[in-house]
Design a protein around this motif. Structure first.
Motif, mmCIF file in Angstrom:
data_model
loop_
_atom_site.group_PDB
_atom_site.id
_atom_site.type_symbol
_atom_site.label_atom_id
_atom_site.label_comp_id
_atom_site.label_asym_id
_atom_site.label_seq_id
_atom_site.Cartn_x
_atom_site.Cartn_y
_atom_site.Cartn_z
ATOM 1 N N LEU A 28 26.294 69.033 64.740
ATOM 2 C CA LEU A 28 26.374 67.846 65.601
ATOM 3 C C LEU A 28 26.741 66.643 64.747
ATOM 4 N N ASP A 78 16.872 64.745 71.028
ATOM 5 C CA ASP A 78 17.781 65.875 70.848
ATOM 6 C C ASP A 78 18.117 66.549 72.181
ATOM 7 N N THR A 79 17.795 65.914 73.317
ATOM 8 C CA THR A 79 18.168 66.480 74.616
ATOM 9 C C THR A 79 19.100 65.532 75.368
ATOM 10 N N SER A 80 19.727 64.597 74.630
ATOM 11 C CA SER A 80 20.747 63.701 75.188
ATOM 12 C C SER A 80 20.202 62.614 76.100
ATOM 13 N N LYS A 134 26.435 59.389 72.259
ATOM 14 C CA LYS A 134 25.203 59.957 71.716
ATOM 15 C C LYS A 134 25.610 60.963 70.647
ATOM 16 N N CYS A 153 24.044 63.030 69.016
ATOM 17 C CA CYS A 153 23.409 64.347 69.102
ATOM 18 C C CYS A 153 24.106 65.216 70.128
ATOM 19 N N THR A 154 25.117 64.663 70.803
ATOM 20 C CA THR A 154 25.784 65.408 71.871
ATOM 21 C C THR A 154 27.293 65.436 71.651
ATOM 22 N N VAL A 155 27.710 65.427 70.401
ATOM 23 C CA VAL A 155 29.120 65.547 70.033
ATOM 24 C C VAL A 155 29.195 66.464 68.818
ATOM 25 N N LEU A 157 26.794 70.955 75.706
ATOM 26 C CA LEU A 157 26.110 70.888 74.401
ATOM 27 C C LEU A 157 24.582 70.821 74.560
ATOM 28 N N LYS A 166 22.069 73.539 73.014
ATOM 29 C CA LYS A 166 20.972 73.184 72.115
ATOM 30 C C LYS A 166 19.658 73.796 72.593
#
Ligand SMILES: Cc1cc2nc3c(=O)[nH]c(=O)nc-3n(C[C@H](O)[C@H](O)[C@H](O)COP(=O)(O)OP(=O)(O)OC[C@H]3O[C@@H](n4cnc5c(N)ncnc54)[C@H](O)[C@@H]3O)c2cc1C
Ligand code: FES
Ligand code: FES
Lengths: 165, 265
Positions: free
Chosen positions: A22, A41-43, A58, A60-62, B35, B39
């Motif tokens: 990420l 970590d859940t966007s 975000k 953490c989401t790419v 994503l 996760k």
């Protein structure tokens, strides 16, 4: 593995990264830019927000692999040397933080919303700020001082543009 | 997140080829649903085929009464597009109300429509406007596209390339966002078209987005909020969960439908 090369805070950064890396991991672990925080970590929380090609995302989401050639700015890249960015200065002045965990994301989202509204020539009202902050969660402050800080920073950030006109 | 192999093809044909040669390949749009799902280990594709290297996938244009939005257009692009604001303002407004700014800077219309989340916003517009979903191999009418919760008519390795929206004489969308997730508890899209009124409801139905026929009939005779007095949806088909009961959702549908008609432009 994918070979990537991007610009982070004005400096070139290249690496061979596992495809499931990420952007938040790449920034924190490869580049040791730990100012970008990972809260959920859940966007959902927005602590990890950075700018990619001028947009707030975000991190953490790419996937890092998808950003070959991108221009990334993190919280480490907004100050001008020792001089705080007006958004950082306003958070300090208005006590827009307590524990500070959400703050990097708040500042990056704050800068993004001010630039977007100013580019569109729209007024960034208190209501609009609250609405724009939907993706940034703070467990400490109760948001009021964050909103005040962004309102104040918006005035500071518009000043040079007006002077140039 | 489990390991996966990343691909960035430069054309739709290359993307289809990458998908079909993968063991369990998935298309990557904006990644704002896929994503997080990966996760949480709820999905573990062996290969990800990113569409963002394909030129023109995010194009937006209007001609001959049809607004065409490329599958790769991000929510923020649709919200800010002068073409969309001019042709179907309700659609620009809907896109501007999805999630939060960071989600809107990455999430795409193609990803949202392909995903068909029962609480997503775009499916209501696609069905409510009677749009056509264009893929690499065919065109699918909205009425045939949405098949139930998270389920669509898309075949394996089929890629949405664009959505074609017929421009209505007026349209409106109102959602009652879940206070925590901001997804729709109930969202209603209404449109006044040459072929009569269309009403599509998201967030509420057990089978995902659906058309409210009693409301369509009422609005086809008179496109105003008052015409909806007494026009309801059956609570038996509604979702019931910790956020609200089926009866509550059915009631919200009537309220949101009236507000959507009032807001229609
Ligand atoms: C915090 C948060 C809040 C959100 N709030 C809302 C909300 O209020 N309303 C709402 O509607 N949505 C909401 N979303 C979801 C968001 O809109 C996503 O962007 C969207 O659902 C998926 O689009 P994507 O481009 O990110 O797709 P991805 O996550 O990349 O893909 C989703 C699925 O679609 C498939 N896919 C993607 N593109 C294509 C294509 N062109 N052809 C075929 N298949 C494709 C993928 O394989 C995957 O199965 C939210 C998301 C987050 C993280
Ligand atoms: S860590 Fe990315 S949104 Fe919370
Ligand atoms: S200051 Fe502690 S989370 Fe915001």
């Amino acid at each position: 593995m994918t070979q990537i090369k991007m610009t982070v805070n004005g400096k070139s950064a290249s690496a061979d990264v596992p495809d499931n890396t990420l952007l938040s991991e790449f920034l924190r672990e490869n580049l040791r830019l730990t100012g970008t925080h990972v809260g959920c970590d859940t966007s959902q929380c927005g602590a990890c927000v950075v700018h990619v090609d001028g947009r707030a995302v975000k991190s953490c989401t790419v996937l890092a692999a998808s950003l070959d050639g991108a221009d990334v700015t993190t919280i480490e890249g907004v100050a001008n040397g020792k001089e705080l960015h007006p958004m950082q200065a306003a958070f300090k002045k208005h006590h827009g933080l307590q524990c500070g965990f959400c703050t990097p994301g708040m500042i990056m989202s704050g800068i993004d919303m001010v630039s977007r509204y100013q580019a569109e020539g729209q007024a960034l009202t208190e209501d609009a700020i609250r609405h724009e902050l939907e993706g940034n969660i703070c467990r400490c402050t109760g948001y009021h001082n964050i909103v005040k800080a962004i309102e104040d920073a918006a005035d500071q950030m518009s000043a040079p543009a007006q002077a140039a006109e | 997140m489990y390991q996966t192999k990343y691909h960035k093809p430069a054309s739709v044909d290359e993307a289809v080829a990458a998908l079909s040669s993968a063991e369990d390949g998935k298309v990557l749009g904006g990644g704002q649903t896929l994503l997080p799902t990966m996760k949480q280990h709820l999905a573990a594709p062996t290969d990800l085929v990113d569409l963002r290297g394909i030129a023109g996938m995010d194009a937006i244009s209007a001609a001959d009464g049809v607004l065409t939005i490329g599958a790769g257009a991000r929510h923020a692009d649709v919200a800010a597009s002068a073409t969309v604001r001019e042709a179907i303002p309700a659609l620009a407004c809907l896109a501007g109300g999805i999630g939060d700014p960071a989600v809107r800077s990455m999430g795409t219309i193609g990803g949202s429509v392909a995903n068909n989340d029962p609480a997503a916003d775009y499916p209501a517009a696609v069905l409510g406007l009677g749009a056509t979903v264009v893929t690499n191999s065919r065109e699918i009418a909205a009425d045939d596209f949405f098949e139930g919760m998270f389920s669509t008519a898309l075949g394996e390795d089929e890629i949405i390339t664009a959505i074609k929206f017929p421009i209505p004489s007026s349209a409106g969308y109102t959602k009652f966002p879940n206070p925590a997730s901001r997804y729709a508890m109930v969202g209603v899209f209404v449109a006044q078209t040459g072929g009569g009124a269309r009403v599509a409801v998201t967030g509420a139905g057990q089978d995902g987005v659906f058309r409210a026929e009693m409301m369509e009939n009422a609005l086809s005779s008179s496109f105003e909020a008052g015409a909806l007095d007494g026009a309801t949806v059956d609570s038996r088909g509604m979702l019931s969960d910790i956020h609200g009961t089926a009866e509550y959702r059915a009631h919200l549908v009537s309220v949101m439908a009236k507000r959507a008609v009032d807001s229609a432009v």
